[in-house]
Design a protein around this motif. Structure first.
Motif, PDB file in Angstrom:
ATOM      1  N   UNK A  13       0.833  -1.203   0.000  1.00 19.12           N
ATOM      2  CA  UNK A  13       0.000   0.000   0.000  1.00 19.12           C
ATOM      3  C   UNK A  13       0.870   1.256   0.000  1.00 19.12           C
ATOM      4  N   UNK A  14       2.011   1.184   0.689  1.00 16.27           N
ATOM      5  CA  UNK A  14       2.964   2.296   0.642  1.00 16.27           C
ATOM      6  C   UNK A  14       3.410   2.524  -0.799  1.00 16.27           C
ATOM      7  N   UNK A  15       3.704   1.429  -1.493  1.00 16.25           N
ATOM      8  CA  UNK A  15       4.113   1.546  -2.894  1.00 16.25           C
ATOM      9  C   UNK A  15       2.989   2.151  -3.735  1.00 16.25           C
ATOM     10  N   UNK A  16       1.777   1.692  -3.498  1.00 13.34           N
ATOM     11  CA  UNK A  16       0.631   2.249  -4.239  1.00 13.34           C
ATOM     12  C   UNK A  16       0.584   3.762  -4.072  1.00 13.34           C
ATOM     13  N   UNK A  19       3.584   5.534  -5.747  1.00 12.52           N
ATOM     14  CA  UNK A  19       3.480   5.536  -7.206  1.00 12.52           C
ATOM     15  C   UNK A  19       2.345   6.425  -7.694  1.00 12.52           C
ATOM     16  N   UNK A  20       1.338   6.634  -6.848  1.00 15.76           N
ATOM     17  CA  UNK A  20       0.256   7.529  -7.275  1.00 15.76           C
ATOM     18  C   UNK A  20       0.767   8.969  -7.326  1.00 15.76           C
ATOM     19  N   UNK A  21       1.815   9.255  -6.558  1.00 15.70           N
ATOM     20  CA  UNK A  21       2.412  10.590  -6.604  1.00 15.70           C
ATOM     21  C   UNK A  21       3.414  10.714  -7.749  1.00 15.70           C
ATOM     22  N   UNK A  22       4.123   9.627  -8.013  1.00 12.71           N
ATOM     23  CA  UNK A  22       5.128   9.648  -9.077  1.00 12.71           C
ATOM     24  C   UNK A  22       5.294   8.236  -9.607  1.00 12.71           C
ATOM     25  N   UNK A  23       4.624   7.936 -10.707  1.00 12.04           N
ATOM     26  CA  UNK A  23       4.666   6.559 -11.186  1.00 12.04           C
ATOM     27  C   UNK A  23       5.916   6.250 -12.010  1.00 12.04           C
ATOM     28  N   UNK A  29      11.624   4.841  -9.893  1.00 12.40           N
ATOM     29  CA  UNK A  29      12.118   3.469 -10.039  1.00 12.40           C
ATOM     30  C   UNK A  29      12.532   2.852  -8.711  1.00 12.40           C
ATOM     31  N   UNK A  30      12.895   3.691  -7.722  1.00 12.26           N
ATOM     32  CA  UNK A  30      13.217   3.151  -6.399  1.00 12.26           C
ATOM     33  C   UNK A  30      12.002   2.422  -5.845  1.00 12.26           C
ATOM     34  N   UNK A  31      10.864   3.075  -5.980  1.00 13.79           N
ATOM     35  CA  UNK A  31       9.622   2.518  -5.465  1.00 13.79           C
ATOM     36  C   UNK A  31       9.223   1.269  -6.240  1.00 13.79           C
ATOM     37  N   UNK A  32       9.356   1.321  -7.560  1.00  9.81           N
ATOM     38  CA  UNK A  32       9.037   0.143  -8.368  1.00  9.81           C
ATOM     39  C   UNK A  32       9.917  -1.044  -7.969  1.00  9.81           C
ATOM     40  N   UNK A  33      11.216  -0.806  -7.779  1.00 14.85           N
ATOM     41  CA  UNK A  33      12.126  -1.886  -7.398  1.00 14.85           C
ATOM     42  C   UNK A  33      11.747  -2.440  -6.029  1.00 14.85           C
ATOM     43  N   UNK A  34      11.384  -1.535  -5.115  1.00 11.58           N
ATOM     44  CA  UNK A  34      10.963  -1.973  -3.784  1.00 11.58           C
ATOM     45  C   UNK A  34       9.683  -2.796  -3.890  1.00 11.58           C
TER      46      UNK A  34
END
Lengths: 568, 223
Positions: A130-133, A136-140, A143-148
């Motif tokens: 949910x943190x990732x969601x 990513x809603x702020x900045x899709x 890539x740090x978030x995508x990798x995480x």
């Protein structure tokens, strides 16, 4: 440092700023030095946690402090019970969340969060997802978030289908979604792989290196659905480049199987040439030559001295082995590493022989299309053409039309392809050199196809504005080459792959009866590769700038002594 | 509707190379006491001459597992393509003699699409141009033999516009604050573009070619 605008200030403002920076610096340095001292002394106390927290809040890129913090936490694991450890790490996750709010792109913060999540006695992967969601809603494109996210998915076993649906939602609602399409490119082949031989098989793919191989491609049924999805995207926004990039990948094909594609033998020169589907190092892959049932001790040489990995290799047979034209011989070349081999029979009365899969056999330039796929691609071509009429300056449309035509009927659409490339160069002039090279590649492919249909060994491609030569490994058997009226400025070293290839240890030369070059050859250096052909007899250089240089004839005679017929 | 992210180069932006100013900038930078040293992508400065201390085959296997649908490379297997990672991977493949494993045409296309109307290069689709990508992208293109696929004149104009006429040095984009990191890559990028006032620089190791010639090091490049 990125994105820091330069702002001009007065001398007084400068001085005030300097004093403020000085003060902050002193506090910072004191805290930092305190940390280093504690660490050196092996201290892992609460104060250390507080100091590192203070520093990392304002500077999350200070990797050493994250390391120290992990040492402290590891120490705490040994002196606290599991519930306490759970609380400590949950507090850590809160701290990290505040860090990420300030700087969502810090390598240090994301790495630490991953480390903490993996050590948490009772991880809450749903919370992490949910943190990732939210992130990513702020900045899709983060890539740090995508990798995480990928790590969370892996650790908690989120189904691939669920993640595919997630990308659907993002793509549907957001622009700038290259990251989502990219993720799809990795998810689809997992859920709907294209099995190499039997379409029904859906076995576990081996840990293959490249997404270009079979196991990273998608089965046809899903592919056709995916075409529709992408088409919706680029019709909604024809300037959204990510959809076009992804579409190009969908139109592409799997890499070739690794195999020996051709074996050629020359009785006169007592040589064998072997062509592979990919560049290899024949000296290290266990290449074995068997002649009439007897293994031969031969030295394999790359066609070019500088290339350790080459698609074409040559060896000499012991003198007298196959020279008697009255004898028939059977050769087999084994590629032991890949359990692949190819046979070649040299018949009596014949001076040469070969065995090969043609470019057509291998579907090198175009894959076999099912009826359904053909129909889908044809309607896509029509749609993109309509779009192109509405958006005449959109280069993505033009390029995609070309790619669709190549997929459907490379020879049939040749003229249109050339016209579209010309328009493309006008519309996207920054990349005109790319389009020239790409067009050259396609024209060379067409010439190879035509040559194969005609079953001749003449490679003739003139007046096609060629700027580059490629697929030279497919020209192993060519005896005559015509490259007149093009825009080639030099001959690539790979020219050495051309037939009929003959090699002596140490030198390399080929038997070319005739070369017709009308390009932009202007210096002797441009013709250097031809110096490796002692048997080259006729060279037509008319129309090339080199003919204008003083003393051209004498210099060329010096470079190419075997040429008896030099046309300037 | 997707807006194209790019910068506008003002008519009064620097248009010639201010070499002396940059020399002064770098010389002065080293004398300050509160420098913040940037972390940039490091590769094999230790490994040169010591390749036998690592399992090269496994390393190659790992790097290739990071190759994506677009021919590029990301941080880890499954990560999105990024020019910085691509530079590291193409350099690595050059040093290990594995450039033939690349799809040079596909990767070259992705790389040349980094060039925006301003002439500058970005690091991945729909991002702003940045002078440091003049190095990461350009050097990668040079390594794979496709540097002619970008518009050199337009890129040169962009890089020169990133200079600061007052202080010397280069910024990430025109009008921003300069720093040594972008100064290095601005100068190195200009060298790759053929500026004769700057020494030739090797794209794999980001060092002057004459230094490498002295120690006999010549990493592979595709043609």
């Amino acid at each position: 440092q990125h994105g820091r605008v330069k702002v001009k200030t007065t001398a007084q403002q400068e001085e005030e700023k300097r004093k403020e920076r000085e003060k902050k610096l002193q506090i910072y340095v004191a805290a930092r030095d305190a940390c280093f001292t504690k660490r050196k002394d092996g201290v892992f106390d609460d104060e250390a946690l507080q100091l590192t927290q203070q520093l990392l809040s304002s500077n999350p890129d200070f990797a050493t402090l994250w390391n120290y913090r992990r040492e402290i936490l590891l120490h705490l694991e040994t002196v606290r019970n599991q519930d306490e450890v759970q609380k400590i790490y949950e507090a850590e996750l809160s701290f990290l969340e505040s860090c990420l709010k300030v700087n969502p792109k810090s390598y240090g913060s994301w790495h630490h969060r991953g480390w903490v999540s993996a050590r948490l006695p009772r991880p809450d992967w749903a919370r992490e997802l949910s943190l990732c969601d939210r992130c990513l809603s702020l900045d899709d494109r983060n890539f740090h978030c995508w990798d995480y996210r990928r790590m969370v998915v892996k650790m908690s076993g989120v189904p691939v289908k669920q993640e595919l649906d997630f990308t659907d939602r993002l793509i549907g609602s957001n622009f700038s979604n290259y990251s989502s399409w990219h993720y799809r490119s990795t998810l689809l082949p997992l859920l709907h792989p294209q099995a190499p031989d039997t379409p029904s098989q859906c076995g576990n793919p081996p840990p293959s290196a490249s997404p270009q191989t079979h196991f990273h491609r998608v089965c046809e049924e899903q592919l056709l659905k995916e075409y529709e999805l992408v088409q919706n995207a680029f019709f909604t926004d024809p300037n959204d480049q990510s959809a076009w990039f992804y579409y190009r990948w969908l139109l592409g094909r799997a890499e070739r199987d690794e195999m020996i594609s051709c074996v050629y033998v020359s009785r006169e020169e007592e040589r064998v040439a072997v062509a592979f589907s990919r560049p290899v190092n024949a000296q290290s892959v266990g290449l074995l030559l068997i002649l009439d049932g007897q293994p031969q001790r031969v030295e394999w040489q790359s066609v070019h001295p500088h290339f350790k990995n080459s698609p074409v290799w040559i060896c000499s047979l012991p003198p007298g082995t196959i020279s008697d034209v009255a004898n028939e011989h059977n050769l087999t070349v084994h590629w032991t590493e890949k359990h692949s081999h190819r046979d070649c029979a040299l018949y009596t009365g014949r001076s040469e022989s070969w065995c090969r899969d043609t470019a057509t056999d291998l579907e090198l330039f175009r894959s076999e299309l099912s009826v359904e796929k053909t129909s889908v691609l044809q309607s896509e071509l029509q749609s993109v053409r309509q779009l192109q009429e509405l958006e005449p300056l959109n280069k993505w449309c033009l390029l995609t039309i070309i790619l669709l035509m190549r997929a459907l009927d490379p020879l049939g659409y040749e003229k249109e392809t050339l016209a579209h490339f010309q328009t493309l160069k006008d519309v996207d002039s920054m990349r005109s050199a790319y389009y020239s090279d790409l067009c050259s590649k396609f024209m060379i492919e067409n010439t190879i196809l035509k040559m194969e249909y005609a079953e001749v060994r003449v490679f003739s491609i003139s007046d096609r504005k060629l700027t580059t030569l490629c697929h030279l490994d497919q020209l192993l058997l060519v005896t005559h080459i015509n490259l007149s009226s093009n825009q080639l400025q030099q001959l690539p070293p790979q020219f050495a792959m051309l037939q009929c290839l003959e090699v002596r240890i140490g030198t390399l030369f080929f038997l070319l009866f005739f070369i017709n070059l009308n390009s932009e050859i202007s210096t002797l250096a441009d013709l250097q590769p031809l110096a490796s052909c002692p048997k080259l007899k006729r060279l037509d250089l008319r129309g090339n700038p080199i003919t204008q240089t003083t003393n051209a004839e004498a210099e060329l005679a010096g470079l190419l002594p075997s040429v008896t017929d030099l046309l300037l | 509707i997707a807006q194209l992210k790019d910068v506008i180069i003002k008519p009064d932006a620097p248009s010639s190379l201010l070499l002396d100013k940059h020399a002064d900038y770098i010389a002065a930078y080293g004398s300050k006491k509160d420098d913040y040293v940037n972390n940039i992508h490091l590769k094999y400065d230790n490994a040169i001459g010591k390749m036998d201390t690592i399992n090269v085959d496994k390393a190659v296997e790992f790097v290739l597992s990071c190759m994506n649908f677009d021919g590029g490379f990301g941080c880890r297997p499954g990560s999105e393509s990024h020019a910085g990672q691509i530079y590291c991977c193409t350099g690595f493949l050059s040093l290990t003699g594995q450039l033939h494993q690349l799809n040079a045409d596909l990767l070259g296309w992705w790389l040349c699409e980094r060039q925006l109307p301003s002439g500058g290069l970005n690091g991945r689709p729909e991002k702003l141009p940045d002078v440091c990508y003049s190095w990461w992208v350009l050097a990668s293109l040079k390594i794979i033999g496709r540097i002619h696929w970008i518009d050199k004149a337009k890129l040169r104009r962009f890089i020169l516009a990133c200079q600061d006429e007052e202080t010397g040095g280069f910024a990430d984009r025109p009008g921003d604050m300069v720093d040594p990191f972008h100064t290095l890559f601005g100068v190195a990028g200009l060298s790759l573009l053929g500026d004769e006032q700057i020494k030739a620089v090797n794209p794999v190791l980001c060092m002057p070619e004459d230094v490498l010639q002295r120690i006999g090091l010549q990493p592979d490049l595709l043609s």
